[in-house]
Design a protein around this motif. Structure first.
Motif, PDB file in Angstrom:
ATOM      1  N   GLY A  72       0.707  -1.307   0.063  1.00  0.00           N
ATOM      2  CA  GLY A  72      -0.135  -0.089  -0.031  1.00  0.00           C
ATOM      3  C   GLY A  72       0.705   1.198  -0.044  1.00  0.00           C
ATOM      4  O   GLY A  72       0.679   2.350  -0.549  1.00  0.00           O
ATOM      5  N   ARG A  73       2.031   1.299   0.668  1.00  0.00           N
ATOM      6  CA  ARG A  73       2.727   2.298   0.960  1.00  0.00           C
ATOM      7  C   ARG A  73       3.487   2.555  -0.547  1.00  0.00           C
ATOM      8  O   ARG A  73       3.681   3.676  -1.169  1.00  0.00           O
ATOM      9  N   GLU A  75       2.365   1.667  -3.347  1.00  0.00           N
ATOM     10  CA  GLU A  75       1.320   2.271  -4.312  1.00  0.00           C
ATOM     11  C   GLU A  75       0.781   3.490  -4.102  1.00  0.00           C
ATOM     12  O   GLU A  75       0.643   4.255  -5.021  1.00  0.00           O
ATOM     13  N   ALA A  76       0.948   3.865  -2.884  1.00  0.00           N
ATOM     14  CA  ALA A  76       0.486   5.277  -2.471  1.00  0.00           C
ATOM     15  C   ALA A  76       1.543   6.211  -2.990  1.00  0.00           C
ATOM     16  O   ALA A  76       1.484   7.250  -3.573  1.00  0.00           O
ATOM     17  N   LYS A  77       2.929   6.025  -2.827  1.00  0.00           N
ATOM     18  CA  LYS A  77       4.067   6.668  -3.378  1.00  0.00           C
ATOM     19  C   LYS A  77       3.804   6.789  -5.000  1.00  0.00           C
ATOM     20  O   LYS A  77       3.906   8.079  -5.230  1.00  0.00           O
ATOM     21  N   VAL A  80       1.089   9.030  -5.688  1.00  0.00           N
ATOM     22  CA  VAL A  80       1.097  10.377  -5.346  1.00  0.00           C
ATOM     23  C   VAL A  80       2.052  11.128  -6.453  1.00  0.00           C
ATOM     24  O   VAL A  80       1.802  12.022  -6.905  1.00  0.00           O
TER      25      VAL A  80
END
Length: 443
Positions: A72-73, A75-77, A80
């Motif tokens: 998730g981190r 994918e989030a990065k 972003v």
């Protein structure tokens, strides 16, 4: 391939991990011989294998949760970065689109402003032409009053000269021409006023469109200046939807194109009307000038005819006056001759009368008697002839007097006609405008 800044994978515990968390199935507890004394200690307890499976399940759940959080981190990065790049691209594209839109708005704004200025200038030119028409119409009042006055003056001619001559025909033609010109000028003034009103209406439409373009340009120019650092940006969720009455780029451009096209049509119609007004004023002025010249020529010709007729009548009057004098002298001579012959006749009658008193045989028809009788007869014939001639002369004198009176009356009539045509009519026609086209420019 893993990113350099990504964390290392967690260490797998040494204990074997089941594929999934085991559900602990309670088994039958062994019954103790202690009976009721240890019953409460055996109620919620598990067996040792169950405990191991339970621990293994908790470890697996912790591992999967950490792995899922790591994904998730990542994918989030990535999201972003992608969102930032996409937002930057979208904002840049929107800004470029707004810039292009500003160019389109500026183009139509300039075109509309140019059309407004040209249409306003054309309207002012047409208004000036309309003023020329009004001045030309005012200038026709004097010629028309002159013509009517000429016709009314010529009605005061005395009957022998009260004829429908060439002058009257030309005056009637001139009056009809001026009436036609006045009607044409009035119709053209109405047409010019209508065209001016149409020009101004279309100018207002273009001005409204231009004003909207200016306001829209300012709005879009303000929008181009917005960025993420702007302090006056905020959420407006309701503005995302399209308005039902919103136009399309095609209809938006077509609207301004139609306004400019209608303005061009009105401007072309105005230019054509100005040219028509020039032609009308020029032709009307030329027609009036030619008709004025024709009327003046008819007046000159008629006045010359009147002068000739009056001169002939005066010559005849002079001759009649001379004839009257001669006839009066002739009558005097005839009367004197009659008196003289009557004296001779009296002598002859007296002689005969006295000789008729001769006595007896002396009353003889002798030669003197015959001669006296012949003399009386001759004198009587002469006296009769002289008296007839005297009557004829007196009648001739009467006729001459009547002719003199007629000639004098005719001369007076001709003098009156000459006075009316030359002094009243032609003298009044001096006020006739020289040129209607020039009069249309005068203040």
């Amino acid at each position: 391939m893993a990113q350099p800044d990504e964390p290392h994978p967690p260490v797998v515990p040494s204990c074997p991990l089941p594929s999934k968390t085991c559900d602990v199935v309670p088994t039958e507890r062994p019954r103790s011989c202690c009976g009721m004394a240890v019953a409460g200690l055996r109620t919620a307890k598990y067996h040792l294998p169950e405990w191991h499976r339970r621990n293994a399940g908790v470890c697996y759940e912790a591992y999967t949760a950490g792995e899922q959080a790591e994904r998730g981190r990542a994918e989030a990065k990535h999201l972003v970065k992608h969102a930032a790049a996409s937002a930057q691209r979208a904002q840049g594209y929107s800004k470029a689109t707004l810039g292009q839109r500003l160019q389109d708005i500026h183009f139509w704004r300039v075109e509309l402003q140019k059309e407004i200025m040209e249409l306003d200038a054309e309207t002012n030119l047409l208004a000036a032409q309309k003023l020329r028409l009004e001045r030309a119409l005012d200038a026709t009042e004097v010629p028309y009053s002159v013509v009517i006055d000429n016709l009314e003056c010529r009605e005061r001619r005395q009957p022998p000269d009260l004829v429908i001559d060439e002058v009257e025909k030309q005056l009637m033609k001139e009056a009809d021409l001026i009436r036609d010109i006045r009607d044409l000028l009035k119709r053209t003034i109405i047409q010019a006023a209508t065209q001016i009103r149409s020009n101004r209406i279309q100018k207002e439409n273009c001005e409204l469109d231009w004003s909207d373009k200016v306001e829209t340009y300012n709005i879009d120019d303000k929008c181009v200046g917005y960025c993420t650092d702007s302090t006056d940006v905020q959420y407006h969720p309701s503005s995302v939807k399209f308005e039902e009455n919103a136009s399309t780029p095609k209809s938006w451009a077509q609207f301004s194109h139609d306004n400019i096209s209608r303005a061009e049509q009105e401007k072309l119609a105005s230019v054509q009307l100005r040219s028509l007004i020039n032609n009308i004023i020029h032709d009307a002025s030329e027609d009036l000038r030619m008709q004025r010249a024709a009327v003046n020529e008819a007046f000159d010709s008629h006045c010359r005819e009147l002068d000739d007729a009056k001169l002939r009548l005066e010559n005849h009057l002079q001759q009649i006056l001379k004839d009257i004098g001669d006839e009066e002298a002739n009558i005097v001579n005839l009367k004197k001759a009659i008196r003289d012959k009557e004296a001779f006749l009296k002598v002859a009658h007296t002689r005969l009368y006295d000789r008729s008193s001769r006595p007896n045989v002396e009353l003889c028809r002798d030669e003197p008697q015959f001669r006296l009788v012949n003399e009386v007869e001759e004198l009587t014939v002469f006296l009769e002839a002289l008296k007839r001639k005297l009557m004829e002369s007196e009648q001739n004198l009467k006729n001459l007097e009547e002719t003199r009176m007629k000639l004098e009356k005719e001369i007076a009539v001709k003098a009156n006609s000459i006075f009316i045509d030359r002094q009243k009519c032609m003298g009044y026609r001096v006020r006739y405008p020289v040129d209607l086209e020039v009069a249309s420019y005068k203040q």
